[in-house]
Design an enzyme around this catalytic site. Sequence first.
Site, short mmCIF file in Angstrom:
data_model
loop_
_atom_site.label_atom_id
_atom_site.label_comp_id
_atom_site.label_asym_id
_atom_site.label_seq_id
_atom_site.Cartn_x
_atom_site.Cartn_y
_atom_site.Cartn_z
N TYR A 128 15.88 0.71 42.33
CA TYR A 128 14.58 1.07 41.76
C TYR A 128 13.26 0.16 42.43
O TYR A 128 12.46 0.80 42.80
CB TYR A 128 14.67 0.93 40.15
CG TYR A 128 15.09 1.98 39.53
CD1 TYR A 128 14.58 3.02 38.90
CD2 TYR A 128 16.62 2.19 39.54
CE1 TYR A 128 15.15 4.03 38.31
CE2 TYR A 128 17.31 2.92 38.93
CZ TYR A 128 16.48 4.09 38.20
OH TYR A 128 16.99 5.21 37.53
N ASP A 181 19.81 12.84 40.03
CA ASP A 181 19.01 11.56 39.55
C ASP A 181 18.86 11.09 41.08
O ASP A 181 18.27 11.64 41.80
CB ASP A 181 19.98 10.77 38.84
CG ASP A 181 19.26 9.33 38.39
OD1 ASP A 181 18.47 9.65 37.46
OD2 ASP A 181 19.44 8.21 39.02
N HIS A 207 20.52 15.89 32.00
CA HIS A 207 20.66 14.94 33.34
C HIS A 207 22.08 14.68 34.07
O HIS A 207 21.96 14.75 35.17
CB HIS A 207 20.05 13.69 32.87
CG HIS A 207 19.53 12.79 33.99
ND1 HIS A 207 18.66 12.95 34.82
CD2 HIS A 207 20.02 11.70 34.61
CE1 HIS A 207 18.44 12.16 35.66
NE2 HIS A 207 19.62 11.23 35.60
#
Length: 390
Positions: free
Chosen positions: A304, A175, A362
């Site tokens: 983000y 990630d 993930h």
Amino acid sequence: MRPFRIDIPQEQIDDLHARLGATRWPDELPGTGWDRGVPLEYLKGLAEYWRTSFDWRAAEAELNGYPQFIEEIDGAPVHFLHVVSPEPDATPLLLTHGWPGSVAEFLDVIGPLSDPRAHGGDPADAFHLVIPSIPGYGFSNPLPEKGWDTARIARAWAELMARLGYDRYIAQGGDAGSVISLELGRIDPGHVLGVHVNMLMTFPSGDPAEFEGLTERDQARLGKLSRFDAELSGYMKLQQTRPQTLAYALTDSPVGQLAWIVERFLDWTGAERLPEEAVDRDRLLTIVSIYWLTATAGSSAQFYYEGAEAVRAAAGGAVPPPLTVPVGVAVFPDDIFVPIRRFADRDLPTLTHWTEFERGGHFAALEKPAELAGDVRTFARSVVPAAAAV
């Protein structure tokens, strides 16, 4: 650099339990399952388990079983686990989590990686482990200012490893940890032996010739990328654009925080019906509890916002500067992004190691810890001797 021990005040845990018990629940359209979000009855059951059965003190004690520290780097507090292997010649390994993860992701690989002799492995495969919390995540808070993007975090990691006295080391992550580790390889090639990732985003460049001869498997991986953009990326677009607004909801409602995270553990893993099919329920709640108890829903989402432009550029075919250090990739087919080798070779000219696994998604360190640890060892064997010879 000061020692750190997690010690959440009991009143915070009592407050969490009270909030969970007083949740104001919404209604739900019948027969929708997971199609429109986390199902009501499922979340009610998980929230009740969190309130009455989950043992935060046990999770806290497990984390406190490993040495932890806080170090200020570039004005920000950086929390990290530092597990020194009993093998004196162990290779330093920097492990970086992502969102919605934490250092707790790595609990099941710490022992096998740092002390393989005690786990039936070869002591020559041992690592000294450095496992930091990204600034703004978990116990690396508060986030002091804006600007903590991938490059700045990578520079902080390089500084952290230098302060610990590790001159040559391997960087690993998934990630956000993947993006940070690759950037670390770019900015600190004189000290990074190699970069191993268990998530890699590979986008078409726009050249139609790249699509010629793609296998059915690779075409399916492109379809998965399209599904993410069309259906599964709502969380990302909100965190990229309005992290502060989101923070109010998630910092005030533990059920809101729980739903926001638990949905990722269904969408991004090999689970078919429930997230617990892929990840242990208590491990999942340990991670959710860290976000809640540290009130870092908003500050973690700032990553983000800082990286939004870079994500748009990559999706548009922009290729970052090349790495000069070896790169290894562990491909887990149930991940949200499953890389295409042709595009990976184009973007990473020093790609030397590629492993395709049959299952796993993930959160590889949680879902498939033995497979991930084994692949890191294999990659390390390929880069450590070569570096030593130089």
